[in-house]
Design an enzyme around this catalytic site. Structure first.
Site, PDB file in Angstrom:
ATOM      1  N   ASN A 143     -37.906  11.679 -81.979  1.00  0.00           N
ATOM      2  CA  ASN A 143     -36.868  11.768 -82.500  1.00  0.00           C
ATOM      3  C   ASN A 143     -36.455  12.995 -82.650  1.00  0.00           C
ATOM      4  O   ASN A 143     -37.177  13.871 -83.467  1.00  0.00           O
ATOM      5  CB  ASN A 143     -36.503  10.551 -83.404  1.00  0.00           C
ATOM      6  CG  ASN A 143     -37.281  11.553 -84.865  1.00  0.00           C
ATOM      7  OD1 ASN A 143     -38.301  11.307 -84.882  1.00  0.00           O
ATOM      8  ND2 ASN A 143     -36.852  10.235 -86.081  1.00  0.00           N
ATOM      9  N   ILE A 144     -35.160  13.610 -83.036  1.00  0.00           N
ATOM     10  CA  ILE A 144     -34.551  14.706 -83.232  1.00  0.00           C
ATOM     11  C   ILE A 144     -33.096  15.282 -83.992  1.00  0.00           C
ATOM     12  O   ILE A 144     -32.538  14.551 -83.415  1.00  0.00           O
ATOM     13  CB  ILE A 144     -34.156  15.828 -81.650  1.00  0.00           C
ATOM     14  CG1 ILE A 144     -35.425  16.181 -80.711  1.00  0.00           C
ATOM     15  CG2 ILE A 144     -34.307  17.292 -82.469  1.00  0.00           C
ATOM     16  CD1 ILE A 144     -35.890  16.860 -79.291  1.00  0.00           C
ATOM     17  N   GLU A 145     -33.617  15.164 -85.430  1.00  0.00           N
ATOM     18  CA  GLU A 145     -32.327  15.333 -86.351  1.00  0.00           C
ATOM     19  C   GLU A 145     -31.585  16.393 -86.307  1.00  0.00           C
ATOM     20  O   GLU A 145     -32.096  17.394 -85.829  1.00  0.00           O
ATOM     21  CB  GLU A 145     -33.026  14.787 -87.920  1.00  0.00           C
ATOM     22  CG  GLU A 145     -33.500  13.053 -87.351  1.00  0.00           C
ATOM     23  CD  GLU A 145     -34.541  12.533 -88.509  1.00  0.00           C
ATOM     24  OE1 GLU A 145     -34.139  13.163 -89.778  1.00  0.00           O
ATOM     25  OE2 GLU A 145     -34.689  11.810 -88.767  1.00  0.00           O
ATOM     26  N   CYS A 172     -32.783   9.464 -80.663  1.00  0.00           N
ATOM     27  CA  CYS A 172     -33.463   9.077 -81.279  1.00  0.00           C
ATOM     28  C   CYS A 172     -34.400   9.569 -80.123  1.00  0.00           C
ATOM     29  O   CYS A 172     -33.957   9.689 -78.882  1.00  0.00           O
ATOM     30  CB  CYS A 172     -33.630   7.101 -80.580  1.00  0.00           C
ATOM     31  SG  CYS A 172     -32.521   6.972 -81.917  1.00  0.00           S
ATOM     32  N   GLU A 175     -36.018   7.680 -78.264  1.00  0.00           N
ATOM     33  CA  GLU A 175     -36.172   6.843 -76.356  1.00  0.00           C
ATOM     34  C   GLU A 175     -35.021   7.449 -75.162  1.00  0.00           C
ATOM     35  O   GLU A 175     -35.093   8.231 -74.364  1.00  0.00           O
ATOM     36  CB  GLU A 175     -35.234   5.831 -76.929  1.00  0.00           C
ATOM     37  CG  GLU A 175     -36.949   4.256 -77.374  1.00  0.00           C
ATOM     38  CD  GLU A 175     -36.384   4.438 -79.081  1.00  0.00           C
ATOM     39  OE1 GLU A 175     -35.966   5.350 -79.201  1.00  0.00           O
ATOM     40  OE2 GLU A 175     -36.217   3.643 -79.159  1.00  0.00           O
ATOM     41  N   CYS A 222     -32.795   1.581 -81.365  1.00  0.00           N
ATOM     42  CA  CYS A 222     -31.605   1.577 -82.214  1.00  0.00           C
ATOM     43  C   CYS A 222     -30.317   0.948 -80.810  1.00  0.00           C
ATOM     44  O   CYS A 222     -30.275   0.665 -79.601  1.00  0.00           O
ATOM     45  CB  CYS A 222     -30.649   2.245 -82.595  1.00  0.00           C
ATOM     46  SG  CYS A 222     -30.095   3.238 -81.474  1.00  0.00           S
ATOM     47  N   CYS A 225     -29.764   3.477 -78.245  1.00  0.00           N
ATOM     48  CA  CYS A 225     -30.876   3.393 -77.209  1.00  0.00           C
ATOM     49  C   CYS A 225     -30.817   2.337 -76.179  1.00  0.00           C
ATOM     50  O   CYS A 225     -31.380   2.544 -74.920  1.00  0.00           O
ATOM     51  CB  CYS A 225     -31.739   3.712 -77.934  1.00  0.00           C
ATOM     52  SG  CYS A 225     -32.245   5.312 -79.024  1.00  0.00           S
TER      53      CYS A 225
END
Ligand code: THU
Length: 137
Positions: A48-50, A59, A61, A92, A95
């Site tokens: 995940n990359i926020e 996310c 995935e 989620c 995804c």
């Protein structure tokens, strides 16, 4: 569900756990790793990359799927996901829809917890009656 060997499940969980190390998640501190196995045998890893603006967050995935698609790979056999939780973190809604674009409904999904225990499910179970390109024919 398509068949998947126990050894393969364990291997994919270990790759997903390595991918989790790359997570950029200063806002949630919730690291997620994904390992997507392509039909050609390659493994695509994602984390995940926020983002400070929150909604652009991607996310684990989707990172894995998009890396594969960029490489010209669009057929997949299985997906493993591992988070930092004792529950079995599952993809989620966004995804699930992205996975439905490229993956068959009987594709195995391996949901692992942080202890490495897992449960098996399928994309079809998580997103039944998905809207896909077939609906636009
Ligand atoms: N997240 C994932 O990467 N995959 C999931 O299946 C659920 C949520 C991430 C998004 C965000 O960076 C953090 O987990 C908390 O929601």
């Amino acid at each position: 569900m398509r068949e998947i060997e126990k050894n393969e499940i364990g291997y994919m969980i270990s790759l997903a756990a390595e991918a989790r190390e790359r997570a950029y998640c200063p806002y949630s501190n919730f690291r997620v790793g994904a390992c997507l196995k392509a039909a050609n045998g390659d493994y695509y890893l994602g984390c995940n990359i926020e983002n400070a603006s929150y909604s652009p967050t991607v996310c684990a995935e989707r990172t894995a799927v998009f890396k594969a698609v960029f490489d010209g790979v669009r057929e997949f056999e299985a997906l493993a996901i591992i988070a930092d939780s004792e529950t079995y973190s599952s993809p989620c809604g966004v995804c699930r829809q992205v996975l439905a674009e490229f993956c068959e409904s009987d594709m195995p999904l391996i949901l692992a917890n942080k202890s490495g225990e897992y449960r098996l499910t399928t994309l079809g179970e998580l997103i039944p009656f998905a809207f896909t390109k077939k609906d636009m024919e």
